[in-house]
Every structure is written in C-alpha cells, then in structure tokens.
Design a protein around this motif. Structure first.
Motif, PDB file in Angstrom:
ATOM      1  N   MET A  38       0.853  -1.190   0.000  1.00  0.00           N
ATOM      2  CA  MET A  38       0.000   0.000   0.000  1.00  0.00           C
ATOM      3  C   MET A  38       0.900   1.254   0.000  1.00  0.00           C
ATOM      4  O   MET A  38       1.842   1.346   0.770  1.00  0.00           O
ATOM      5  N   LYS A  39       0.608   2.201  -0.927  1.00  0.00           N
ATOM      6  CA  LYS A  39       1.372   3.448  -1.007  1.00  0.00           C
ATOM      7  C   LYS A  39       0.416   4.619  -0.842  1.00  0.00           C
ATOM      8  O   LYS A  39      -0.690   4.608  -1.389  1.00  0.00           O
ATOM      9  N   LEU A  46     -11.320   6.755  -2.736  1.00  0.00           N
ATOM     10  CA  LEU A  46     -11.821   7.086  -1.414  1.00  0.00           C
ATOM     11  C   LEU A  46     -13.266   7.562  -1.514  1.00  0.00           C
ATOM     12  O   LEU A  46     -13.641   8.214  -2.506  1.00  0.00           O
ATOM     13  N   PRO A  47     -14.092   7.271  -0.499  1.00  0.00           N
ATOM     14  CA  PRO A  47     -15.541   7.517  -0.610  1.00  0.00           C
ATOM     15  C   PRO A  47     -15.901   8.972  -0.871  1.00  0.00           C
ATOM     16  O   PRO A  47     -16.760   9.249  -1.701  1.00  0.00           O
ATOM     17  N   LEU A  81      -9.067   0.144   2.575  1.00  0.00           N
ATOM     18  CA  LEU A  81      -7.645  -0.189   2.589  1.00  0.00           C
ATOM     19  C   LEU A  81      -7.392  -1.657   2.920  1.00  0.00           C
ATOM     20  O   LEU A  81      -6.230  -2.083   2.960  1.00  0.00           O
ATOM     21  N   GLY A  82      -8.481  -2.408   3.198  1.00  0.00           N
ATOM     22  CA  GLY A  82      -8.295  -3.810   3.584  1.00  0.00           C
ATOM     23  C   GLY A  82      -7.632  -3.936   4.925  1.00  0.00           C
ATOM     24  O   GLY A  82      -6.804  -4.825   5.141  1.00  0.00           O
ATOM     25  N   ASP A  83      -7.978  -3.041   5.821  1.00  0.00           N
ATOM     26  CA  ASP A  83      -7.319  -2.952   7.130  1.00  0.00           C
ATOM     27  C   ASP A  83      -8.297  -3.321   8.222  1.00  0.00           C
ATOM     28  O   ASP A  83      -8.564  -2.547   9.138  1.00  0.00           O
ATOM     29  N   GLY A 143      -8.009  -5.334  10.638  1.00  0.00           N
ATOM     30  CA  GLY A 143      -7.419  -5.491  11.970  1.00  0.00           C
ATOM     31  C   GLY A 143      -6.870  -4.193  12.534  1.00  0.00           C
ATOM     32  O   GLY A 143      -6.306  -4.188  13.639  1.00  0.00           O
ATOM     33  N   GLY A 144      -6.987  -3.093  11.825  1.00  0.00           N
ATOM     34  CA  GLY A 144      -6.491  -1.814  12.332  1.00  0.00           C
ATOM     35  C   GLY A 144      -4.988  -1.732  12.386  1.00  0.00           C
ATOM     36  O   GLY A 144      -4.436  -1.054  13.254  1.00  0.00           O
ATOM     37  N   ARG A 145      -4.303  -2.418  11.442  1.00  0.00           N
ATOM     38  CA  ARG A 145      -2.835  -2.354  11.446  1.00  0.00           C
ATOM     39  C   ARG A 145      -2.316  -1.081  10.765  1.00  0.00           C
ATOM     40  O   ARG A 145      -1.239  -0.622  11.077  1.00  0.00           O
ATOM     41  N   VAL A 146      -3.064  -0.498   9.809  1.00  0.00           N
ATOM     42  CA  VAL A 146      -2.638   0.724   9.130  1.00  0.00           C
ATOM     43  C   VAL A 146      -3.155   1.955   9.866  1.00  0.00           C
ATOM     44  O   VAL A 146      -2.405   2.878  10.172  1.00  0.00           O
ATOM     45  N   ILE A 147      -4.452   1.981  10.135  1.00  0.00           N
ATOM     46  CA  ILE A 147      -5.034   3.059  10.937  1.00  0.00           C
ATOM     47  C   ILE A 147      -5.386   2.464  12.282  1.00  0.00           C
ATOM     48  O   ILE A 147      -6.408   1.790  12.441  1.00  0.00           O
ATOM     49  N   ALA A 148      -4.521   2.717  13.230  1.00  0.00           N
ATOM     50  CA  ALA A 148      -4.683   2.095  14.547  1.00  0.00           C
ATOM     51  C   ALA A 148      -5.394   3.059  15.489  1.00  0.00           C
ATOM     52  O   ALA A 148      -5.179   4.282  15.450  1.00  0.00           O
TER      53      ALA A 148
END
Length: 943
Positions: free
Chosen positions: A1-2, A20-21, A73-75, A77-82
């Motif tokens: 992801m970039k 993005l929405p 973002l396919g996140d 588990g909240g690993r990118v946006i925690a």
C-alpha cells in the motif's frame, strides 16, 4: 500500500488506485498521513474536516470515516489506521509514504553536500523533488490542511533553491536558468530565485539580462509590497554592475570535505556614516563646481535670458506621467502647465516618479536650464534627498554599458575622491547610484549617435523603474523621432518643451548693460517691435543667438543697427552666421586684465584673434573628425595620424637605446638596440590604446599590502636580470631591492583623500604629470643602475651561446622576461609582447665588459634615460607633451595649449565639463571646423 500527499491525495494498492468515498474521508486520511506514527486526537480530525462549524455528530462521523477507510484499505485489523486512546495514528514505512521518502532523501542530500559530495547531493535532491506531482494536498482546502500544505510547499521550494545553489557551485548555470525563470513566474515575490537567476545569467555571459531581472524584482516588490529588494539581491546586483562576478564557475569542493559552498556573494556594505559623508560632501563639491561654471558663463550678468517652458504637445509623453492634481492628461479642459524655472521645480516634484524630460530646439537653453535646475535643487537640498549630478550623455553607449555602471564610472571620473575606500568605503559610487542617493541630470540625449537614441530611451525607462528620479534634456525633433521609430518613451516622466524667448525678454537682455543715454540698440528694438516675424526677430528667439548678439556688439564702437539691413542680412541663416563669425573677434578683443591674486599667478596672455581662430578651428576639426564633443588633452594624439604618432612617441627612446648599444658594443650592437626598441615603441604607440590619465595624489596610508605586491614584481624583474647577467649575489640583492622599490612606490600615488576634489583639465593634467615623472624617474634609476652594474661587473658566463658565440639564449630569456613584465605593467598585453621581444633580442647579445667604470656609468645613464623615456611617453601626459610640441611647431595649436584653453574657457568660448572642455555650442564648433574644410557632421549637441 502506497500513500501520496505531495500533490493530490492518492492511495495505491499494488498497481491499482484506491478510490476514497468522499472529500470528508480524504481530509481524515490526509490529517493522519501528515503526522505518520503520531496520535491524532479526534478533535483535531474534526477541526481538519469541518473548519470552525462542525456538526453535532462530528465525532461519530469521524469514527464512521475511519471505519470506511479501513474497509477500502483492507485494514480490518487496524494495522494501518490504529486506534490509540482518544485518537488514531497511521502506521506506514518510509517506502509507503512519499512525504517520509522526501524527508529522508532531503536529509541524505544535505549530508552528502556537507561532506563535499555536491554532485551526489544534487542527484539525491533531484530524486526527492521528483516525488512532487503538484501543490501538496491539492483540493483539500480546510484551514488546518491548507496551512500544513503551505508548509510542505515551502519545504519543497527551500529544497529546490538549495539544489540550485549546489548546481551553481558545480558550474551548471545553464541547466538551472530556464527552471529559475519558471520558478519566478510561479512565485513572483520570492527573492532568492531572482538572485540565483541573476548569478546564472551573469555566468552565462548575459549580464544585461541579469540586470533586467533585478529591475523586474524591484518593480514588483515596490508595486505590490512597497519595499526594496533585500541585501542579498542588492549586493549581487552591484557586483554584476561592477563586473566582479566570476564568469567561470567556482571550483567544486566535491573532492574534499568541508562546508557546502555558497555561491552568493559575500556582503561588502560600507559603514552607513561613510556613504552619508560621501553624499554630504558630494553636495558641496557639485554646488561649488556648477556655481563656478555659471559664473564663467556669465549666467548672472545681470540675469540669464528668461527661459519659459510648457508641456509638450508632441506625442512623446505617457498619459500617467502627464497627470497632475488628479486631472487626466487626456482631459481637453485640463490647463497645460507652463512657467519659469521655479515652476519647473514645482512640476518636477508633482510627478510621482520625479522624472522629467526637457525638450527644446538648437540653442534653446537646455544646458543652461540643466545647470540652473541643478543649482536650484542643491540650494534647497534636504538630508535624505538624492543629490542632483549633472553629466553629459555623449559618452554613454546603452548597448555596451548599463546606465548605472556608466553613472558610477562618471561619478568616480568627475569626483575621484569617491574611489578612496579608506574614507568612503568600498564601491561607494556604485552604492550612491544603486541606493538612489543621486538624481541623474543627463544633458544632451541628442549627443548620442542617432542609432543609439531609441535604445538609450528604452534603457533609461527600464533602469529607472520603481520611481527613481531622473532629468533628461534633448532636442525636440530628435527625441520625437527616436520615440516614433522604436515606440519607446520614458513612461514615468513628464515632458516639457522650452518655448522661444519672448520678444520683450530678448530686448531686456540685449539692453541690460546699456549705459544711460546710449541709443545704439534703439533702432534694433524698434525694428523687432515693428516686424516681430522678420528674419532678425526669428534669429533672436534663442538664448544662444541673443547672447551672441550682445557679445558681438558689446563694444561702444560697434553698430548693431547693421543687423536690420535686409540687403546684407536677408534671411535668418545669414544673420546667425554673421553672429557666429563675429563672436571670436568680440571675445578676443584687447581688454585690461585684473590684478594678479598672488605673486606666482601667471598673467593672462592677450591672444591675437587670428591665431586664436586658427587654433580653435583646428581643435574643432579634430573633434569633428573623431566624432566627439569632448576636448580632452590626453586624446590630443588622435589629431595626428597613427603612424606619425607612433614615430613621434617611439623614436626618442629608440635613439637613446641606439647610442647606448653603440657605446657598449659598437655600431652593430647599437643598430640592433635601436631597431629592436624602435620597432617595439613605434608598433605599440601605433597599434595600442593610450592610457587614461591618473587622478592621484601622494599618499602613504593603507598602502602596505599593495606596496608589497608591487615590490615582489620588482624583485622578480631584478633577480631575472641579475641571474641572466651572471652577477654576484650581492649585486642581485641590490638590483632586486632597487627594482622592488621602483615598481612598488607607484602605489603611493593613490586616489584623492576627499570627494571635494572636483576633476578639471588642469588638475587631471597636474596629477598625471606627477605620476608620469614618478614612473619615469623610478624606471630610469633602476634600469640605469642595472645596466651600469651588468656592464661593469658581469662575470661573462655563457650558458647556451649560439650564432658563433654572439648570442646567449638563457640571457636573452632573462632580458625578455624583465622587459615583458615592464611592458605589461606599462602598456598591457601589446606592450608585454613588443617589449618582451625587444628585450629578448637585445638582452641576448654578447659583448665585452666595460673597459672602465666611467664607460659603464655613461652607458648606464643613457640606458636609464632611454628606459625612462619609454615609460614616460607611454603615459598620457608624456604623449601629450610630445604631440603638443609637434602640433605647435606646425602652427596648429599654441605651445602652451592648456593656458590657451583655460583662457578660452574664461572668455566663454569653451565650457568645462569635468575633466574636459567643450565648445559652448555645437554650431560654433561646426562653424569653426568648416573653416578648415571639414563639413559639419550629423552630430548634435544641446546648447
């Protein structure tokens, strides 16, 4: 992801762009990405999303946005946006976020530059700059994001400017010039790119464009901010004007550690009180100078011819410049300004830019008005106001020299004390011009060649942008023609035109010194009033002709009534020609001289009018042929054909060299000596350029460093000669010391102490005469001593003899080196080559030692005299002395020329403009030149 924020916000998953929405989601993600790894409270996210009016459900909506972003973002588990406490943080690596990559590459580039690896630093910085795709966070326009994006854009500009600095240090000025032009267009109020572009253009050999860049910056800052450029831009601008910017790139320091080189110039600002002192003393000097000239021209005996002016009706003035009192220049009901000198000062001060053009016909009084205007400004000069400086424009070529450079050069030439760095600081003349401390009053735009007038107007308009004051005088038709040809005008200047002298004003001036009961002028007055359109009335409409008429008929025995005779003077040309012809007999009529002011004063000579006319006619012809109006004593050699001048100046020294060689080695050696130095001297004086006179006085303070440098050159000359002639160590030391002092003492001839020393022909001649004698005597003594010692004490060691042992190559090289250095010091590159060859030929000759010390002393004295003559005749005064004798012997000029010119100045025939004389008017000059069979040229000059 970039994640990309250096431009429009974008998110990429492998090769696919993530949509993005909504804008709200973009603002939340952008706020998180701007501080990667840091916790951003929900309140900050709310502020960045809605500015000052968030909805009641703002917190809930931010939480919903975060959930939606995680889904895109396919996140899961909240690993990118925690989630972290009461906020969120984005977790990304340097390779995932372009902002982090940009920051890292910038740091790497600066580290490499600090290590001296400039080329690698440039590559790294350029790779960082390529990450940008436009303005940061383009389209996300909330206050919080806009401020943060602005800071990012500022970081990009700082990085780009620093990269350009490195490239300039590497000599890549051509590569960055176009990029800097685009940068200036995008950011017109950012000063540093302007400075960098000026430096790049200068190193590309485009100094004129560099100067234009500075004027564009100054005009933009003045128009939009009301300020002047900063110190960095001003300092570089002054260095460009002085030609002190190295046109070759500086040597890169990439191979050695050290700090990052800075291509910007080191500041060299003189102390404020020094330039203030120069300004104050310049006021005193100019006031004294032009008051004296006004007195010599009898402008106040009892009063000058009244000059009136009015706004010109020619289409040479801009609408904006012609406005006054809030009225449009195109308003038909607007009254036209007019008046006398006092009204002209008022009109000048009404113009917002304080720029004025004064037009008038031949003899209309433009130069007189310029003098009176300058004195009026000086009489009411206030601290902080620019000092009016009056110069003739004849010597300015707008294609070769910027007007500011020319003004600074003229200031130093006319007021040589300004070159004194000890008293006034470094480059004070340039600073007076650049810092707007002088008001140029430029007389005679029509004196420039016709092909340059339009270019001169355009160059003045560009250089004087930003409300820089200026006064220009020009003949009306010449100015209008130049404006029509090129479509250029002084857009900020009011344009006025001198009106013909009113009939009653002419009458008042003609009869101002009439004695009680004298009626000589009455028939002329009656004729003028009865026939106001007659040839005589038309002739007496200019101050020049009115003054000539009063001068021609000043003596009680003359009869001005003859001017009314139509049979003798049927038209205006006949009357004006008669008045021009009658002028010299009138001013050279015998008259008693005033008592001498002190015992050493030289009494004025009663010159015969026939001789005076013949001499002045020759000088007028000389000026016509050389296409100049400046009668400069140091250019008198141009009145002699170049081959003749070469012989006159080259043969005297060659004659003494011939005698020296004959005495030392016989007729053949004498012939070689004579021919060698005759060829060198005649060639140099025929093909070379004459040196300008030195405006110096004897001073010893603050000369130690320069003395040591010159002393070193003299030591090299002395050692070369001593080794070449196989002298003992003691003799070599003696020669080195003598030559060192001979060359070094010239630095004691320094610039005058203060600016109050105004240049004049006699002062410049006196100063250069002192310098010439100092140079000639020092070289005569040192060369005479060398030849005596070499002739008497040489060990006659032969190094590489050739030609049957009559010539030695090593000794020849030593003589050539010494002669070449001396020739370079005196006459530049041509002198170096010519005298270097002569020294090589004569120095390598082998002949026996002197049979006696007396013989050596005689030969040394002759050799020293020959060397002194060579040096003396290379100077301005030396060549003038010889050429003056030649011309006087042929009857072209008087023997005591300067005394004659000074007398002609006091009689009003000549006017003094700084260090040169000029005929009081071009018509008088052309009339005299025509007597010698030279038709008047197309050159014009203001009166």
């Amino acid at each position: 992801m970039k994640f990309l924020v250096l431009g429009t916000l974008e998110v990429w998953d492998d090769q696919n762009r993530v949509t993005l929405p909504s804008t709200r989601h973009q603002r939340v993600l952008a706020t998180l990405l701007l501080t990667p790894g840091a916790v951003v409270p929900v309140s900050k996210l709310v502020e960045a999303t809605w500015d000052d009016e968030p909805p009641a459900t703002a917190t809930k909506q931010v939480q919903n946005c975060v959930s939606a972003l995680r889904g895109r973002l396919g996140d899961a588990g909240g690993r990118v946006i925690a989630t972290d406490g009461r906020g969120y943080r984005v977790v990304v690596t340097e390779d995932q976020l372009d902002l982090l990559c940009f920051t890292r590459r910038i740091a790497t580039a600066r580290a490499r530059a600090a290590a001296g690896e400039l080329a690698e630093a440039v590559l790294e910085m350029r790779s960082a700059l390529r990450l940008w795709r436009g303005p940061a966070l383009d389209g996300l326009d909330t206050a919080a994001l806009t401020a943060r994006a602005r800071r990012l854009d500022e970081q990009r500009l700082d990085a780009l400017e620093q990269c350009v600095d490195w490239q300039l240090a590497l000599g890549e000025h051509r590569e960055v010039a176009d990029e800097l032009v685009e940068l200036i267009i995008e950011h017109p109020l950012r000063e540093r790119p302007y400075t960098q572009l000026m430096l790049a253009l200068t190193r590309c050999g485009r100094q004129a464009e560099a100067i234009e860049v500075f004027h564009r910056l100054r005009a933009r800052l003045a128009e939009e901010c009301g300020i002047d450029p900063g110190a960095e831009a001003r300092e570089l601008y002054e260095r460009v004007l002085r030609g002190e910017v190295d046109l070759s790139p500086p040597v890169p320091t990439a191979l050695k550690p050290g700090p990052t080189p800075d291509p910007r110039p080191e500041p060299a600002v003189p102390e404020p009180h020094r330039i203030d002192r120069a300004t104050q003393e310049l006021v005193i000097a100019i006031t004294r100078q032009w008051r004296a000239e006004a007195e010599v021209r009898s402008l106040n005996r009892p009063e000058p011819v009244p000059l009136r002016w009015s706004e010109t009706r020619r289409q040479v003035a801009a609408v904006v410049a012609a406005m006054s009192d809030g009225q449009s220049a195109e308003d038909p009901d607007r009254p036209m300004s007019s008046g006398g000198l006092t009204d002209l000062l008022t009109r000048f001060r009404q113009v917002p830019a304080r720029q004025l053009v004064v037009l008038g016909g031949p003899g209309a009084g433009k130069s007189v008005l310029a003098i009176l205007f300058t004195l009026s400004l000086l009489a009411d000069h206030q601290p902080g106001e620019p000092v009016p400086v009056l110069f003739s424009l004849a010597s300015w070529n707008p294609h070769r020299e910027h007007i500011h450079c020319w003004l600074a050069r003229m200031l130093v030439r006319e007021y040589p004390g300004l070159a004194n760095t000890t008293v006034y600081g470094r480059d004070v003349a340039t600073r007076l011009v650049v810092e707007n401390r002088v008001l140029p009053v430029l007389d005679g735009l029509d004196e420039t060649p016709p092909g340059l007038r339009a270019a001169a107007i355009d160059a003045l308009d560009r250089a004087m942008a930003g409300d820089r004051p200026l006064v220009v005088t020009c003949r009306s038709e010449e100015y209008e023609l130049a404006a029509d040809q090129a479509g250029t005008i002084l857009a900020r200047a009011a344009v006025v035109e001198i009106e013909p002298v009113a009939l009653e004003d002419a009458v008042d001036f003609l009869t101002a010194r009439r004695r009680v009961g004298e009626e000589r002028w009455q028939p002329v007055i009656d004729h003028l009033r009865r026939y106001p359109d007659s040839a005589l009335a038309r002739s007496l409409r200019t101050p020049l002709m009115i003054d000539l008429a009063r001068t021609a008929y000043a003596h009680p025995s003359t009869t001005p009534t003859e001017l009314c005779d139509p049979a003798r003077f049927g038209d205006q040309a006949a009357i004006e020609g008669h008045l021009l012809d009658a002028y010299l007999p009138a001013v050279y009529a015998p008259r008693p001289e005033p008592p001498l002011r002190h015992e050493r004063s030289v009494p004025a000579r009663a010159y015969d009018v026939d001789h005076a006319e013949r001499w002045l006619a020759f000088l007028a012809r000389h000026l016509n042929r050389t296409r100049t109006h400046d009668l400069a004593w140091w250019r008198l050699d141009r009145a002699v054909r170049r081959p003749v001048g070469g012989l006159l100046l080259g043969m005297p020294a060659a004659l003494f060299f011939w005698i020296t060689g004959w005495l030392a080695g016989g007729p053949l050696i004498g012939l070689v000596y004579g021919l060698s130095f005759a060829a060198a001297g005649c060639g140099v004086h025929t093909l070379g350029r004459r040196l300008e006179p030195l405006r110096v006085e004897l001073r010893f303070r603050s000369t130690a460093t320069r003395f040591l440098c010159r002393f070193g050159i003299g030591v090299v000359i002395g050692v070369s000669l001593g080794l070449g002639w196989s002298l003992s160590a003691g003799m070599i030391g003696l020669l080195a010391t003598v030559f060192g002092f001979s060359v070094g003492l010239h630095v004691w001839l320094d610039t005058p102490v203060d600016v109050n020393r105004v240049s004049s022909p006699s002062l410049v001649l006196r100063n250069d005469r002192i310098a010439t004698w100092a140079f000639a005597l020092s070289f005569a003594v040192s060369l005479g001593l060398f030849y005596t010692v070499a002739f008497a004490f040489t060990h006659e060691i032969r190094f590489i003899p050739v030609l049957g042992g009559t010539f030695d190559i090593v000794v020849a090289c030593a003589g050539g080196l010494a002669s070449g250095l001396s020739g370079r010091f005196l006459l530049g590159n041509l002198g170096c080559v010519a005298y270097g060859l002569a020294g090589t030929v004569t120095g390598g000759l082998i002949f026996s030692r002197a049979p006696s010390l007396a013989n050596a002393l005689t030969a040394g004295a002759l050799f020293g005299l020959a060397g002194g003559l060579t040096v003396g005749l290379a100077r301005a005064w030396g060549s003038f002395a010889v050429v003056r004798l030649w011309l006087a012997a042929r009857g072209h000029i008087p023997l005591h020329l300067m005394r004659f010119l000074d007398d002609a100045h006091r009689r009003g025939v000549l006017r003094q403009v700084g260090a040169v004389y000029q005929f009081r008017h071009a018509r008088l000059e052309d009339r005299l030149a025509a007597r010698c069979g030279v038709p008047p040229t197309s050159r014009d000059r203001s009166d």
